[in-house]
Each structure stands twice: as structure tokens, then as C-alpha cells.
Scaffold this active site. Sequence first.
Site, PDB file in Angstrom:
ATOM      1  N   GLU A 167     -41.719  -7.811  34.884  1.00 19.80           N
ATOM      2  CA  GLU A 167     -41.046  -8.341  36.079  1.00 19.80           C
ATOM      3  C   GLU A 167     -40.813  -9.833  35.867  1.00 19.80           C
ATOM      4  O   GLU A 167     -41.701 -10.657  36.097  1.00 19.80           O
ATOM      5  CB  GLU A 167     -41.888  -8.086  37.333  1.00 19.80           C
ATOM      6  CG  GLU A 167     -42.101  -6.611  37.653  1.00 19.80           C
ATOM      7  CD  GLU A 167     -40.862  -5.926  38.256  1.00 19.80           C
ATOM      8  OE1 GLU A 167     -39.826  -6.617  38.446  1.00 19.80           O
ATOM      9  OE2 GLU A 167     -40.941  -4.717  38.534  1.00 19.80           O
ATOM     10  N   HIS A 180     -32.042  -1.597  37.172  1.00 22.15           N
ATOM     11  CA  HIS A 180     -31.747  -1.914  38.571  1.00 22.15           C
ATOM     12  C   HIS A 180     -30.578  -2.890  38.648  1.00 22.15           C
ATOM     13  O   HIS A 180     -30.600  -3.948  38.014  1.00 22.15           O
ATOM     14  CB  HIS A 180     -32.982  -2.494  39.255  1.00 22.15           C
ATOM     15  CG  HIS A 180     -34.014  -1.448  39.564  1.00 22.15           C
ATOM     16  ND1 HIS A 180     -35.358  -1.677  39.481  1.00 22.15           N
ATOM     17  CD2 HIS A 180     -33.853  -0.157  39.966  1.00 22.15           C
ATOM     18  CE1 HIS A 180     -36.003  -0.554  39.819  1.00 22.15           C
ATOM     19  NE2 HIS A 180     -35.115   0.378  40.118  1.00 22.15           N
ATOM     20  N   HIS A 190     -37.318  -6.038  34.174  1.00 29.68           N
ATOM     21  CA  HIS A 190     -36.906  -6.031  35.581  1.00 29.68           C
ATOM     22  C   HIS A 190     -37.109  -7.434  36.135  1.00 29.68           C
ATOM     23  O   HIS A 190     -37.621  -8.308  35.449  1.00 29.68           O
ATOM     24  CB  HIS A 190     -37.773  -5.040  36.366  1.00 29.68           C
ATOM     25  CG  HIS A 190     -37.489  -3.593  36.052  1.00 29.68           C
ATOM     26  ND1 HIS A 190     -36.886  -2.742  36.944  1.00 29.68           N
ATOM     27  CD2 HIS A 190     -37.726  -2.849  34.935  1.00 29.68           C
ATOM     28  CE1 HIS A 190     -36.760  -1.545  36.401  1.00 29.68           C
ATOM     29  NE2 HIS A 190     -37.254  -1.572  35.178  1.00 29.68           N
ATOM     30  N   ASP A 250     -36.477   5.692  39.406  1.00 28.24           N
ATOM     31  CA  ASP A 250     -37.279   6.677  40.160  1.00 28.24           C
ATOM     32  C   ASP A 250     -36.876   8.089  39.769  1.00 28.24           C
ATOM     33  O   ASP A 250     -37.090   9.030  40.506  1.00 28.24           O
ATOM     34  CB  ASP A 250     -37.071   6.493  41.675  1.00 28.24           C
ATOM     35  CG  ASP A 250     -37.967   5.407  42.239  1.00 28.24           C
ATOM     36  OD1 ASP A 250     -39.093   5.249  41.744  1.00 28.24           O
ATOM     37  OD2 ASP A 250     -37.528   4.710  43.181  1.00 28.24           O
ATOM     38  N   GLU A 273     -30.771  -6.645  39.285  1.00 25.88           N
ATOM     39  CA  GLU A 273     -31.655  -7.332  38.351  1.00 25.88           C
ATOM     40  C   GLU A 273     -30.907  -7.612  37.038  1.00 25.88           C
ATOM     41  O   GLU A 273     -31.484  -7.660  35.956  1.00 25.88           O
ATOM     42  CB  GLU A 273     -32.921  -6.479  38.133  1.00 25.88           C
ATOM     43  CG  GLU A 273     -33.651  -6.241  39.462  1.00 25.88           C
ATOM     44  CD  GLU A 273     -34.822  -5.256  39.386  1.00 25.88           C
ATOM     45  OE1 GLU A 273     -35.202  -4.853  38.278  1.00 25.88           O
ATOM     46  OE2 GLU A 273     -35.342  -4.908  40.458  1.00 25.88           O
ATOM     47  N   TYR A 324     -44.403   5.377  40.861  1.00 28.36           N
ATOM     48  CA  TYR A 324     -44.345   6.429  39.849  1.00 28.36           C
ATOM     49  C   TYR A 324     -42.889   6.695  39.465  1.00 28.36           C
ATOM     50  O   TYR A 324     -41.976   6.094  40.003  1.00 28.36           O
ATOM     51  CB  TYR A 324     -44.976   7.722  40.394  1.00 28.36           C
ATOM     52  CG  TYR A 324     -46.295   7.510  41.071  1.00 28.36           C
ATOM     53  CD1 TYR A 324     -47.458   7.297  40.327  1.00 28.36           C
ATOM     54  CD2 TYR A 324     -46.388   7.480  42.473  1.00 28.36           C
ATOM     55  CE1 TYR A 324     -48.674   7.073  40.954  1.00 28.36           C
ATOM     56  CE2 TYR A 324     -47.603   7.259  43.096  1.00 28.36           C
ATOM     57  CZ  TYR A 324     -48.745   7.059  42.341  1.00 28.36           C
ATOM     58  OH  TYR A 324     -49.934   6.828  42.955  1.00 28.36           O
TER      59      TYR A 324
END
Length: 394
Positions: A364, A162, A305, A253, A165, A345
Amino acid sequence: MDIVVRHGDSLSYYSQLFEIHYQLIIDSNPGIQPERLSIGERIRIPGYESGEYQIKQTDSFWAIAEKINVPLDALLLMNPDINPNRLQAGQMIIVPQRITQRIVQGKQNYDYNVLKRDMRRLQAIYPFIQSAPIGKTVLGNDIPEMTVGNGVKRIHYNGSFHANEWITTAVIMTFLNDYLLSLTNQTPIRGIETLKIYYDTSLSIVPMVNPDGVNLVLNGPPEAWKNRVIELNHGSLDFSGWKANIRGIDLNDQFPAKWEEERARNPIVPGPRDYGGEKPLTEPEAISMAELTRRRDFSRVLAFHTQGEEIYWGFEHLEPPEAETIVREFGRVSGYEPVRIIESYAGYKDWFIQEWRRPGFTIELGSGTNPLPIAQFDKIYQDALGICLAGLYL
Ligand SMILES: [Zn+2]
């Protein structure tokens, strides 16, 4: 640092002379025959740089060796053309300098250029790192991978799936640097002997899965894409909320693990975040990661992340029992909360668990609003360090 082989030298002698573990020297010199060095052959010694020293009146090699704390023969080896009995004031000689400080400065806007520069520097000092691109991004940037160690446990860490991030790249690179320092200087990290890890594992690192996205967040859009990405960003020039790749597709995703269910809860057009594409694995960055993962048959993967101080470790109850043992240790060393089930998911770790039934984790890091302020780096790194180590020693 390079040295040139003399008559009678051997790699085990260099290992003693420079106090660098033998296997690290072997792995820094692929293609050489360790038992048959030829005179004049160049050998790379990891963990050192060559520096210069200016001869003063009354200096001798012996006195210099004492002063800078290196063996006399290291000076003779590195200065084959200098007669130690005829030193002249002002003359320059080459001296070995052991590297004991980090190259990587994690506490900065860690964009793709910083990454590439740090990779070059680390590879120069630690030639036992193996490195190759795993593919190219939409904009044609190489997505680099680095591997350390040849052990049977094949462990993979990645960051910056991401875009906003990107601090995860700084964390992973800092860990890599600390691991390398620990190996060459034989200094444990938090009491852990890393040479054992080096023998037991091969650590694959993809520090920045999404370089185009990271550069967009940190540096703004490239000229040719400006209009397109501003449109995808709903007219805004503020890209701090951007997670996707440059085409507005969320790379985490994109994996075929309940992809349709993820699509049903997300936007159905490209944008800064959460759009999973027209179908799974359409984007070059996601395809490169899938191909790498199939090719390498990883034993375990950790995807870094931000944010939330949580560790996701389950997917559809397909995760193996050892995943729970590992995540407990991750929780213990970091204070982060293990979370088994989340309503999300099609992520990389979901797909890994589904396809291989092996331990896969989404970590995270930190807490706050993405992008997390770089001022939090030191705290985040301390939390992450325990997880990065445990990911290797467990
Ligand atoms: Zn994320």
C-alpha cells in the site's frame, strides 16, 4: 538502434565498441546465431538511439568521434556508405546516442494511452524486453505484460488492480525504466549491481491490470457505457472513488481465497468498489491474471496498491517463513509497516499465497485519500524504489 554487420564483426566486438553487456545484445536479437553473423544482417544494440550530426568545414570522423565521445569505428560502422576521406560541409551522418535519461515521466495522469506510448518507446530502445498481452479487458483493451531477464527466480509485479490507484502504474513503469537504464549503462541503483539481478531473475510486470477502470477515473466514461457507469456510480459524474472494472466489479475481490467470507462483508451489487462479482473469476481482467500466474509459476508476487504505507504479507498462516524475512527488508528500505493479518480476503496475493505457499505481498504505497495526488509521486517513488529492488535481490 540498428547496425549492419560487416566482414569480421562479432557480437562481442559490438559489446566492447558500444560498452553494452554481451547478454543484453544477445537477448535483443532473438533468432540470430551469435557465432555466425552474416554480412548485411541487422543487429539491434540496446540502450542507444541513432541521431544525426551535420558535418562542418574541416571536420573529420576522428575529430567528430573525439567531440561526441564515441569510438571512431562506431561512426564507420553506422555510416557504411560515407567515405570518411571525402566529407563535405553540411552533409549529415548518423551517430550513436547513448540513452542515459528516463523516457517515462511518472509525474503525470498516467492513463492507458500514456502506458502504451511509454511501452512502445522502451521496447524500441531496449529490445531485450519481451512483451505480450495476457488478455483483454471488458472494453477489449489489451492487458500488457513485459518481462525482463531469463533467470530462474520468476518475480512478478503488478499495478492498478484498482482503478483510482493508477499512480501505482506510474511507479512501476518508472522503476522499469530505472532498471533498464542501470542495465545498459552499468550504473548501480542504491549500490545494487543490476546485471547480477538480470542473470538471476525474470521480472514479469503487468503495470495496469485494469485499463478500463483507470481511463474511467482519469478521462471519464466511454460514450457507450456512460449511462451504465453513472448509474453504478450512484448518479455521480465524479469517478475519483472508483476502484472496480468498468462493469462495477472489484478485481481484487475476485479470487477464490475465502471469497464467500469477503462477499459477506461487502456490497452485493455492482458499484464503484468492493463488489466481488457473482462468483470468483468472472471478469476477464481477473481471469487473465489468474491464467498468467498459473502459467508462469511465479516464485514471488508483489501487488502494488495505494494507500497506507503498509505491506500485507500473510494469508491464513499459509505464507512461508521466508515471507517474513522479505517483508522485514521491505519495511527497512521503505519505512512501511509490515502487517501480517488483515480482515480482507479474495485478493490476488491471498490467492497466490493459498495456492502456491510462496511469498506474496500487497504493498500500500503512500498515504492520504485515493487517488493520491500526483504531487506525491517523487516521495512515493523513493519509498517504492527500495521495495522494487529488494523484491529482486532478496
Ligand atoms: Zn487497492
